[in-house]
Write a protein that holds these residues in place. Structure first.
Motif, mmCIF file in Angstrom:
data_model
loop_
_atom_site.group_PDB
_atom_site.id
_atom_site.type_symbol
_atom_site.label_atom_id
_atom_site.label_comp_id
_atom_site.label_asym_id
_atom_site.label_seq_id
_atom_site.Cartn_x
_atom_site.Cartn_y
_atom_site.Cartn_z
ATOM 1 N N GLY A 10 11.441 7.958 46.627
ATOM 2 C CA GLY A 10 10.337 8.688 47.229
ATOM 3 C C GLY A 10 10.788 10.034 47.729
ATOM 4 N N ARG A 73 7.491 7.978 40.900
ATOM 5 C CA ARG A 73 6.077 8.272 41.049
ATOM 6 C C ARG A 73 5.550 9.172 39.941
ATOM 7 N NH1 ARG A 73 5.638 10.206 46.516
ATOM 8 N NH2 ARG A 73 5.553 8.006 47.104
ATOM 9 N N SER A 74 6.432 9.935 39.271
ATOM 10 C CA SER A 74 5.977 10.902 38.278
ATOM 11 C C SER A 74 6.949 10.968 37.117
ATOM 12 C CB SER A 74 5.850 12.292 38.905
ATOM 13 O OG SER A 74 7.131 12.834 39.173
ATOM 14 N N ASP A 94 7.394 3.060 36.309
ATOM 15 C CA ASP A 94 6.301 3.700 37.042
ATOM 16 C C ASP A 94 6.024 2.886 38.306
ATOM 17 O OD1 ASP A 94 6.056 5.634 35.156
ATOM 18 O OD2 ASP A 94 4.171 4.924 34.311
ATOM 19 N N GLU A 95 5.922 3.562 39.439
ATOM 20 C CA GLU A 95 5.793 2.860 40.714
ATOM 21 C C GLU A 95 4.628 1.867 40.759
ATOM 22 O OE1 GLU A 95 6.776 4.099 45.184
ATOM 23 O OE2 GLU A 95 5.132 5.236 44.326
ATOM 24 N N ASP A 119 -1.171 3.836 49.262
ATOM 25 C CA ASP A 119 0.255 3.958 49.566
ATOM 26 C C ASP A 119 0.457 5.141 50.503
ATOM 27 O OD1 ASP A 119 2.983 4.041 49.621
ATOM 28 O OD2 ASP A 119 3.271 3.948 47.461
ATOM 29 N N THR A 126 -0.824 8.302 48.383
ATOM 30 C CA THR A 126 -1.092 8.150 46.955
ATOM 31 C C THR A 126 -2.100 7.018 46.767
ATOM 32 O OG1 THR A 126 1.153 8.856 46.382
ATOM 33 C CG2 THR A 126 -0.100 7.721 44.671
ATOM 34 N N ARG A 142 -3.415 12.151 44.840
ATOM 35 C CA ARG A 142 -2.330 12.355 45.794
ATOM 36 C C ARG A 142 -2.762 13.381 46.834
ATOM 37 N NH1 ARG A 142 2.258 10.532 48.187
ATOM 38 N NH2 ARG A 142 3.758 12.179 48.598
ATOM 39 N N SER A 265 7.395 -1.774 46.471
ATOM 40 C CA SER A 265 7.885 -1.147 45.235
ATOM 41 C C SER A 265 9.293 -1.634 44.902
ATOM 42 C CB SER A 265 7.892 0.378 45.377
ATOM 43 O OG SER A 265 6.598 0.884 45.574
#
Length: 351
Positions: A10, A73-74, A94-95, A119, A126, A142, A265
């Protein structure tokens, strides 16, 4: 015995959890949290520091890690992790895939309809809406208007008004303590000045941000046209009961909550590392609402009043947090440095 390692990445750093491959759902053998530092090149630095700590822990037990999975996340984060890993084998996930895997494993997910993943972490919120029948992503948004870092700044501002100055690390611990304690006594380490802060005080501080996030949720649901059957609360900020209660009152959806929401996660990564240790990448499936098999209920568009209110809340919060952070700088505290840069991205697109 053999071990598996799950890591969640993160903006604020990385969390890692080490378990036996045949017992990924039980309390971990070891775990760690590595904060992102000012000098780090990116979020990959705390990820690999966490991996190294857990490798050392495994070696001390004379055990071997057979699978490592890291959530991102991306696509940008995933590429940075893969590049930094080089030839070292690990799976990038992917989260939302990891979060869903753990929630499904614990039987917290409904079997029909959709669920909203809310989240709320250190750097922002998110939102991800998921079709429960095929785990497809319907929509994601987001917002960096307010998150855990903003909560820390607001609490520190409140304490300073009462004549108590503490650093951000101490403020963060006090905020986390308010998740379980109703009243805290706080002392200035230099002057000895004392004050009392309550969970209700904290709830008032973050109320505007939670109202903004509720508007954010409604806006996304209006866009998809699909009402969720439940909302999963993820991220360390949702440990606070006052935040959960306010979200329940504002939105009315059944809440799905794990006692350690910040590790959902990570635990999902552990499960996937145990199931697919040889995978290189596990991506989420992204669908438009029209592609789902169930019919979307009719919804009304977002009212102009709600949108104007959301903009007003955003402007107010922005001014409050800028002022609080300016106070931190003026007070000579440079331990926190510049807040981490946060990418605002959508889910990876798949052909």
């Amino acid at each position: 015995m053999v071990l598996v390692l799950g890591v969640s990445a993160g903006a604020a750093g990385a969390r890692a959890m080490l378990t036996h491959s045949d017992q990924p759902h039980l309390p971990p053998i070891d775990r760690c949290k590595v904060q992102r530092r000012t000098g780090d090149r990116g979020m990959e630095d705390p990820v690999f520091e966490a991996i190294q700590q857990m490798r050392t822990s495994a070696a001390e037990r004379d055990e071997f890690i057979t699978g490592i999975a890291v959530t991102c996340r991306s696509a940008t984060q995933a590429e940075a992790i893969r590049t930094a890993a080089g030839r070292n084998p690990l799976t990038v996930i992917d989260e939302p895939v990891a979060q869903l895997r753990y929630l499904r494993f614990t039987r917290k997910l409904p079997s029909e309809g959709s669920v909203l993943l809310y989240d709320l972490g250190a750097s922002g919120l998110t939102l991800t809406q998921i079709d429960c029948r095929n785990d497809a992503v319907l929509a994601t948004k987001r917002s960096t208007v307010l998150g855990g870092d903003g909560h820390d700044a607001l609490l520190r501002w409140l304490l300073t008004r009462a004549g108590v100055t503490v650093d951000l690390a101490t403020t963060r611990r006090q905020k986390e303590a308010l998740a379980s304690e109703r009243v805290l006594a706080v002392c200035d380490p230099i002057t000895g000045q004392r004050t009392v802060v309550t969970r209700s005080d904290f709830a008032e501080l973050v109320e505007a941000g939670i109202h903004h996030s509720a508007s954010f949720v409604r806006h996304m649901i209006d866009e998809t046209g699909i009402q969720p059957t439940g909302m999963a609360l993820l991220g360390g900020c949702t440990r606070n009961k006052s935040i959960r209660d306010e979200l329940k009152q504002q939105l009315g959806y059944p809440l799905i909550y794990d006692p350690e929401p910040e590790f959902v996660s990570t635990r999902g990564a552990v499960l996937l590392a145990a199931e697919r240790p040889s995978a290189r990448s596990i991506r989420s499936m992204h669908l438009t609402p029209a592609a789902t098999s169930h019919e979307a209920p009719a919804t009304s568009p977002v009212s102009r009043r709600k949108l104007v209110a959301a903009v007003a809340v955003t402007a107010t919060l922005g001014g409050t947090i800028v002022g609080a952070l300016a106070m931190n700088r003026d007070g000579g505290d440079h331990t926190d440095g510049k807040p981490p840069t946060v990418e605002v991205v959508g889910p990876p697109k798949h052909g």
